[in-house]
Design an enzyme around this catalytic site. Structure first.
Site, PDB file in Angstrom:
ATOM      1  N   ASP A   1     -18.818  31.853 -36.745  1.00  0.00           N
ATOM      2  CA  ASP A   1     -18.084  30.260 -36.540  1.00  0.00           C
ATOM      3  C   ASP A   1     -18.841  29.365 -35.784  1.00  0.00           C
ATOM      4  OD1 ASP A   1     -16.267  31.346 -38.519  1.00  0.00           O
ATOM      5  OD2 ASP A   1     -14.652  31.450 -37.081  1.00  0.00           O
TER       6      ASP A   1
ATOM      7  N   GLY B   1     -11.870  18.448 -36.216  1.00  0.00           N
ATOM      8  CA  GLY B   1     -12.643  17.589 -36.852  1.00  0.00           C
ATOM      9  C   GLY B   1     -13.248  18.121 -38.136  1.00  0.00           C
ATOM     10  N   LEU B   2     -13.422  19.462 -38.171  1.00  0.00           N
ATOM     11  CA  LEU B   2     -13.834  19.920 -39.377  1.00  0.00           C
ATOM     12  C   LEU B   2     -12.923  20.136 -40.343  1.00  0.00           C
ATOM     13  CD1 LEU B   2     -15.720  23.185 -38.136  1.00  0.00           C
ATOM     14  CD2 LEU B   2     -16.849  21.328 -39.432  1.00  0.00           C
TER      15      LEU B   2
ATOM     16  N   ASP C   1       0.842  -1.112  -0.158  1.00  0.00           N
ATOM     17  CA  ASP C   1       0.078  -0.099  -0.051  1.00  0.00           C
ATOM     18  C   ASP C   1       0.856   1.262   0.024  1.00  0.00           C
ATOM     19  OD1 ASP C   1      -2.227  -1.473  -0.005  1.00  0.00           O
ATOM     20  OD2 ASP C   1      -2.809  -1.180   2.067  1.00  0.00           O
TER      21      ASP C   1
END
Length: 533
Positions: free
Chosen positions: A281, A416-417, A36
């Site tokens: 945008d 992603g665009l 531990d």
């Protein structure tokens, strides 16, 4: 019993270590076996601390179980007190040592140590890490502020304590700087910040402030409620995460202190998230489906930002913080989604798949799930990995925190665009998969082109590809699920990624209503015509 490979929270003694590591002149003696003793990894490697945490372990071994483990604890506690000479000592047991029932608190009392000892009861098989942190902080506040009594002179109205920031907290180090700027701009004196950077002597001064600001209820709610009962200190428990919440926070703190908000303390010019939301945008991202999961404070705040400030659609909301499940349920009702209260990351992944989001906001577990599912993701909450303790200044709170959130959430979608533009031109003679880089003179193919062409299913190409249905196009659908022909899947991928999920859902709905299975190209275009009326 359920075997867990990943967990959102550790056992409660990890929470206690977080508080000890947050503070100055506090040492934690943990009755624990060798297995531990991993605190150094948590705080030096993940949080990038420059010094090891103030924790001493008894490190008993299996052969010691037949002997006197209580004596091992007493030796460790006595040596730690002599070596470190802290203002206060915490004592407790790890989850494994709890089974031995050696009673560290009682044993410490017999040692006659020169400093106060705060004994912790940490039921590892009923509670978890955040509870352990909250309980430890509460016990320390009671031990040092409780003996102070009510101040002889009423605290000045324009004074406060800031409670909750702690070690291993998500961006707590930077959040506190933003909150201090706001409070000081209001002309309010900051009496104590705890537990992060505080000493036991600082805790004793907590009653001298007029009210408390609770930044992270998961850590400070119990202590703040006790302070309200004991000293009549009001509490402001609004987390200033996002533009709207920051404005609410400023108004609430000003009201508690009885001061006016200066004109200079506004969002104008300080944050850019609102400007973007008003810009043309932002239309590209309006209505994006977002799934949110994390601790209650960050999850609820993220849902508000996503819905009210960025125009996203909250399609899932949940938390692993069962103590604050009510707050998440209330928020989920507001956004019209079913709340997910779970500490099983596999259940969360299943919920993400069912929700079909276009952005995931979560912990490091959701980051891994989103990567497998090819969905953009931003981390908003602990538990986190080393990259979420950046060297740069990166708060979540205040107006600068809103800027950081804007960058973290919006940029993955905008990237992603850009990927979508590559998809659109994939059939072009210059941009198809086999074409080489023209500026390198490789022409339209050949070995060089093959060496640099990005495979369709590479991690780069996968960033903005089909969000949820990660199975191959020809794979058989699960029972009750509609199946798609290979040609139909190929045609679906031609649709821009940011509306592809909606197109899939509409087509599957149309197919189910008309008893069509499998879904073909004709079904796809029939559905388009149906919903386009």
């Amino acid at each position: 019993m359920e075997l867990t490979v990943w967990t959102y929270e550790g056992p409660p003694h990890v929470g206690a270590m977080r508080i000890a590591n947050s503070m100055r002149d506090v040492h934690f003696v943990l009755h624990a076996p060798q297995g531990d003793t991993y605190a150094d990894l948590l705080f030096t490697m993940i949080e990038r601390n420059r010094k090891r945490p103030p924790v001493t372990y008894t490190t008993f071994q299996a052969r010691d179980l037949s002997g006197d483990t209580a004596e091992i604890f007493k030796i460790a506690a006595r040596e730690a007190a002599e070596r470190f000479k802290p203002q206060a000592m915490l004592v407790g047991s790890s989850c494994t040592a709890e089974l031995i029932q050696d009673d560290p608190g009682g044993l410490a009392k017999t040692l006659g140590l020169a400093m106060p000892v705060v004994a912790l009861e940490l039921p590892s098989y009923q509670k978890k890490e955040n509870w352990g942190a909250a309980e430890t902080f509460y016990r320390l506040v009671r031990a040092f502020a409780g003996g102070a009594g009510k101040p002889d002179v009423a605290p000045e109205r324009a004074s406060c304590n800031i409670l909750g920031p702690s070690s291993l907290g998500f961006r707590n180090r930077d959040d506190i700087l933003e909150v201090k700027k706001i409070v000081e701009a209001l002309g309010i004196r900051i009496n104590t910040i705890a537990p992060l950077g505080a000493s036991p002597a600082d805790l004793a001064r907590i009653p001298q402030a007029h009210f408390n600001i609770v930044l992270y209820p998961e850590i400070a709610d119990n202590a703040a409620r006790w302070l309200k009962r004991q000293f009549g200190q009001d509490m402001v428990a609004i987390a200033p995460i996002g533009v709207g919440a920051t404005q609410d926070f400023i108004a609430a703190v000003a009201a508690a202190a009885g001061v006016d908000v200066p004109g200079s303390l506004t969002a104008d010019g300080a944050e850019r998230l609102s400007w973007y939301s008003r810009s043309i945008d932002s239309n590209y991202l309006t209505g994006k489906r977002v799934f949110i999961f994390g601790d209650a404070t960050h999850a609820v705040a993220a849902a508000r930002i996503a819905s009210e400030e960025l125009g996203f659609k909250v399609c899932g909301l949940g938390t692993y913080s069962r103590e604050f499940a009510r707050d998440v349920r209330e928020a989920a009702e507001k956004y019209g989604v079913e709340p997910l209260i779970s500490d099983n990351h596999l259940d969360v992944e299943d919920a993400i798949i069912a929700a079909q989001p276009e952005l995931v906001l979560g912990t490091q577990m959701e980051r891994h799930a989103a990567k497998r599912l090819r969905v953009p993701c931003a981390v908003i909450s602990s538990p986190v990995h080393v990259q979420d303790f950046p060297a740069r200044y990166s708060p979540q709170m205040g107006f600068e925190g809103a800027n950081v959130i804007f960058d973290s959430w919006v940029h993955p979608l905008m990237m992603g665009l850009e990927e979508h533009l590559l998809q659109m031109f994939r059939g072009d003679f210059e941009f198809h998969d086999d074409a080489g880089s023209s500026h390198l003179g490789h022409g339209h193919g050949g070995p060089a082109a093959e060496a640099i062409a990005e495979p369709e299913h590479s991690p780069v190409a996968a960033e903005a590809s089909e969000p949820i249905h990660a199975q191959p196009a020809a794979a058989a659908a699960a029972p009750g699920e509609p199946s798609w022909t290979i040609d139909a899947e190929r045609e679906l991928r031609k649709i821009p990624f940011f509306v592809r999920g909606k197109a899939r859902r509409n087509t599957e709905s149309y197919a189910a209503q008309n008893g069509l299975n499998p879904i073909t190209i004709e079904t796809l275009y029939d559905a388009k015509a149906h919903f386009g009326r």
